[in-house]
Design a protein around this motif. Structure first.
Motif, PDB file in Angstrom:
ATOM      1  N   THR A  62      39.817  25.472  64.224  1.00 49.74           N
ATOM      2  CA  THR A  62      41.236  25.529  63.877  1.00 49.74           C
ATOM      3  C   THR A  62      41.855  26.851  64.311  1.00 49.74           C
ATOM      4  O   THR A  62      42.959  26.872  64.873  1.00 49.74           O
ATOM      5  N   ASP A  63      41.162  27.961  64.069  1.00 53.15           N
ATOM      6  CA  ASP A  63      41.685  29.273  64.470  1.00 53.15           C
ATOM      7  C   ASP A  63      41.863  29.353  65.980  1.00 53.15           C
ATOM      8  O   ASP A  63      42.879  29.855  66.468  1.00 53.15           O
ATOM      9  N   THR A  64      40.891  28.849  66.709  1.00 55.05           N
ATOM     10  CA  THR A  64      40.983  28.854  68.174  1.00 55.05           C
ATOM     11  C   THR A  64      42.160  27.995  68.634  1.00 55.05           C
ATOM     12  O   THR A  64      42.934  28.401  69.508  1.00 55.05           O
ATOM     13  N   ALA A  65      42.301  26.808  68.050  1.00 54.15           N
ATOM     14  CA  ALA A  65      43.405  25.915  68.411  1.00 54.15           C
ATOM     15  C   ALA A  65      44.752  26.563  68.090  1.00 54.15           C
ATOM     16  O   ALA A  65      45.698  26.480  68.886  1.00 54.15           O
ATOM     17  N   LYS A  66      44.839  27.220  66.943  1.00 47.95           N
ATOM     18  CA  LYS A  66      46.098  27.863  66.544  1.00 47.95           C
ATOM     19  C   LYS A  66      46.488  28.954  67.533  1.00 47.95           C
ATOM     20  O   LYS A  66      47.647  29.035  67.956  1.00 47.95           O
ATOM     21  N   LYS A  67      45.525  29.786  67.940  1.00 49.76           N
ATOM     22  CA  LYS A  67      45.811  30.848  68.906  1.00 49.76           C
ATOM     23  C   LYS A  67      46.276  30.251  70.234  1.00 49.76           C
ATOM     24  O   LYS A  67      47.225  30.731  70.852  1.00 49.76           O
ATOM     25  N   THR A  68      45.600  29.196  70.660  1.00 45.09           N
ATOM     26  CA  THR A  68      45.972  28.536  71.918  1.00 45.09           C
ATOM     27  C   THR A  68      47.376  27.966  71.835  1.00 45.09           C
ATOM     28  O   THR A  68      48.193  28.151  72.750  1.00 45.09           O
ATOM     29  N   MET A  69      47.670  27.284  70.745  1.00 47.70           N
ATOM     30  CA  MET A  69      48.988  26.662  70.595  1.00 47.70           C
ATOM     31  C   MET A  69      50.092  27.712  70.521  1.00 47.70           C
ATOM     32  O   MET A  69      51.174  27.527  71.082  1.00 47.70           O
ATOM     33  N   GLU A  70      49.826  28.823  69.877  1.00 48.65           N
ATOM     34  CA  GLU A  70      50.821  29.896  69.800  1.00 48.65           C
ATOM     35  C   GLU A  70      51.083  30.495  71.183  1.00 48.65           C
ATOM     36  O   GLU A  70      52.209  30.875  71.502  1.00 48.65           O
ATOM     37  N   GLN A  71      50.047  30.536  72.029  1.00 47.02           N
ATOM     38  CA  GLN A  71      50.236  31.003  73.408  1.00 47.02           C
ATOM     39  C   GLN A  71      51.119  30.026  74.188  1.00 47.02           C
ATOM     40  O   GLN A  71      51.982  30.448  74.963  1.00 47.02           O
ATOM     41  N   TYR A  72      50.909  28.726  73.966  1.00 47.61           N
ATOM     42  CA  TYR A  72      51.748  27.728  74.636  1.00 47.61           C
ATOM     43  C   TYR A  72      53.203  27.856  74.183  1.00 47.61           C
ATOM     44  O   TYR A  72      54.124  27.790  75.002  1.00 47.61           O
ATOM     45  N   VAL A  73      53.426  28.041  72.897  1.00 45.39           N
ATOM     46  CA  VAL A  73      54.793  28.207  72.379  1.00 45.39           C
ATOM     47  C   VAL A  73      55.433  29.442  73.010  1.00 45.39           C
ATOM     48  O   VAL A  73      56.584  29.396  73.470  1.00 45.39           O
ATOM     49  N   ALA A  74      54.700  30.547  73.057  1.00 44.52           N
ATOM     50  CA  ALA A  74      55.223  31.776  73.657  1.00 44.52           C
ATOM     51  C   ALA A  74      55.562  31.573  75.132  1.00 44.52           C
ATOM     52  O   ALA A  74      56.601  32.037  75.604  1.00 44.52           O
ATOM     53  N   THR A  75      54.700  30.855  75.855  1.00 41.98           N
ATOM     54  CA  THR A  75      54.961  30.577  77.271  1.00 41.98           C
ATOM     55  C   THR A  75      56.223  29.739  77.438  1.00 41.98           C
ATOM     56  O   THR A  75      57.052  30.021  78.310  1.00 41.98           O
ATOM     57  N   ALA A  76      56.387  28.717  76.608  1.00 43.32           N
ATOM     58  CA  ALA A  76      57.580  27.870  76.689  1.00 43.32           C
ATOM     59  C   ALA A  76      58.836  28.694  76.432  1.00 43.32           C
ATOM     60  O   ALA A  76      59.840  28.566  77.146  1.00 43.32           O
ATOM     61  N   LYS A  77      58.794  29.554  75.439  1.00 41.45           N
ATOM     62  CA  LYS A  77      59.960  30.389  75.107  1.00 41.45           C
ATOM     63  C   LYS A  77      60.240  31.390  76.223  1.00 41.45           C
ATOM     64  O   LYS A  77      61.391  31.620  76.582  1.00 41.45           O
ATOM     65  N   LYS A  78      59.181  31.950  76.784  1.00 39.68           N
ATOM     66  CA  LYS A  78      59.328  32.888  77.897  1.00 39.68           C
ATOM     67  C   LYS A  78      59.983  32.211  79.097  1.00 39.68           C
ATOM     68  O   LYS A  78      60.694  32.832  79.874  1.00 39.68           O
ATOM     69  N   ASN A  79      59.759  30.901  79.230  1.00 43.47           N
ATOM     70  CA  ASN A  79      60.336  30.134  80.341  1.00 43.47           C
ATOM     71  C   ASN A  79      61.673  29.504  79.991  1.00 43.47           C
ATOM     72  O   ASN A  79      62.138  28.589  80.674  1.00 43.47           O
ATOM     73  N   GLY A  80      62.298  29.951  78.904  1.00 42.06           N
ATOM     74  CA  GLY A  80      63.664  29.553  78.603  1.00 42.06           C
ATOM     75  C   GLY A  80      63.849  28.381  77.657  1.00 42.06           C
ATOM     76  O   GLY A  80      64.961  27.884  77.509  1.00 42.06           O
ATOM     77  N   LEU A  81      62.798  27.950  77.015  1.00 37.58           N
ATOM     78  CA  LEU A  81      62.920  26.833  76.075  1.00 37.58           C
ATOM     79  C   LEU A  81      62.851  27.385  74.656  1.00 37.58           C
ATOM     80  O   LEU A  81      61.853  27.977  74.260  1.00 37.58           O
ATOM     81  N   ASP A  82      63.917  27.190  73.894  1.00 36.57           N
ATOM     82  CA  ASP A  82      63.971  27.742  72.538  1.00 36.57           C
ATOM     83  C   ASP A  82      63.402  26.806  71.488  1.00 36.57           C
ATOM     84  O   ASP A  82      62.796  27.248  70.517  1.00 36.57           O
ATOM     85  N   ASP A  83      63.602  25.513  71.670  1.00 29.76           N
ATOM     86  CA  ASP A  83      63.232  24.539  70.642  1.00 29.76           C
ATOM     87  C   ASP A  83      61.839  23.993  70.920  1.00 29.76           C
ATOM     88  O   ASP A  83      61.676  22.944  71.536  1.00 29.76           O
ATOM     89  N   VAL A  84      60.834  24.729  70.479  1.00 25.06           N
ATOM     90  CA  VAL A  84      59.446  24.341  70.716  1.00 25.06           C
ATOM     91  C   VAL A  84      58.630  24.614  69.451  1.00 25.06           C
ATOM     92  O   VAL A  84      58.810  25.628  68.799  1.00 25.06           O
ATOM     93  N   SER A  85      57.785  23.656  69.100  1.00 19.90           N
ATOM     94  CA  SER A  85      56.928  23.800  67.924  1.00 19.90           C
ATOM     95  C   SER A  85      55.611  23.084  68.188  1.00 19.90           C
ATOM     96  O   SER A  85      55.452  22.406  69.198  1.00 19.90           O
ATOM     97  N   TYR A  86      54.670  23.230  67.251  1.00 23.04           N
ATOM     98  CA  TYR A  86      53.373  22.601  67.443  1.00 23.04           C
ATOM     99  C   TYR A  86      52.773  22.189  66.110  1.00 23.04           C
ATOM    100  O   TYR A  86      53.208  22.625  65.045  1.00 23.04           O
ATOM    101  N   ALA A  87      51.757  21.346  66.219  1.00 19.31           N
ATOM    102  CA  ALA A  87      50.959  20.955  65.060  1.00 19.31           C
ATOM    103  C   ALA A  87      49.523  20.789  65.507  1.00 19.31           C
ATOM    104  O   ALA A  87      49.246  20.477  66.671  1.00 19.31           O
TER     105      ALA A  87
END
Length: 165
Positions: A62-87
């Motif tokens: 779970t910790d590994t998945a959470k870190k990975t998902m947070e990196q994906y969210v950060a990448t999406a935001k860095k690329n101009g997408l504001d409305d991004v979330s994960y589960a």
């Protein structure tokens, strides 16, 4: 009126194909002014065969998945997408991706990599992508190409380059 996808789901499993689906989904969400919802499913079947099952193993996954998902969210935001979330969900990936999450989050498009499994794994446990395309409650876009719409795997079987963020 053109079809617009407002609630886009991307299945993230750590595979190269999922990375391509994510990269393309960011662009689709930006063009459609939509939201991007990322899902990672911890397949609980993997833990059924572990004789010394303990909660520490689940916590580590779970910790590994959470870190990975947070990196994906950060990448999406860095690329101009504001409305991004994960589960992060637990259970059978096929049903969770094809039915459960789309209903819960009003998903109108699922973007998924062509496959995260090799041929033997697909034969033994079945392809999540194949199941999702057959049974999803919304449109499904199976990503088979890189960001330049060239085959994700070249003729030698090597992965195409993913453009940097």
């Amino acid at each position: 009126m053109l079809q617009q996808y407002k609630h886009i789901l991307v299945a993230i499993d750590g595979s190269y194909e999922a990375e391509l689906a994510f990269r393309k989904a960011v662009e689709v969400a930006k063009r459609n002014h939509g939201e991007l919802f990322l899902i990672h499913v911890v397949d609980t079947r993997a833990f059924q065969n572990v004789s010394s099952f303990d909660s520490a193993m689940v916590e580590q996954v779970t910790d590994t998945a959470k870190k990975t998902m947070e990196q994906y969210v950060a990448t999406a935001k860095k690329n101009g997408l504001d409305d991004v979330s994960y589960a992060i969900e637990y259970g059978a990936p096929k049903v969770i991706i094809a039915k459960d999450v789309p209903k819960e989050h009003d998903v109108d498009l699922i973007m998924i990599g062509a496959t995260g499994l090799n041929a033997v794994e697909r034969l033994l446990i079945g392809s999540v992508t194949e199941y999702v395309t057959r049974t999803a409650v919304c449109d499904v876009l199976v990503v088979r190409t890189d960001l330049d719409n060239k085959p994700a795997l070249n003729q030698t079987g090597k992965k195409a380059n993913i453009q940097p963020d």
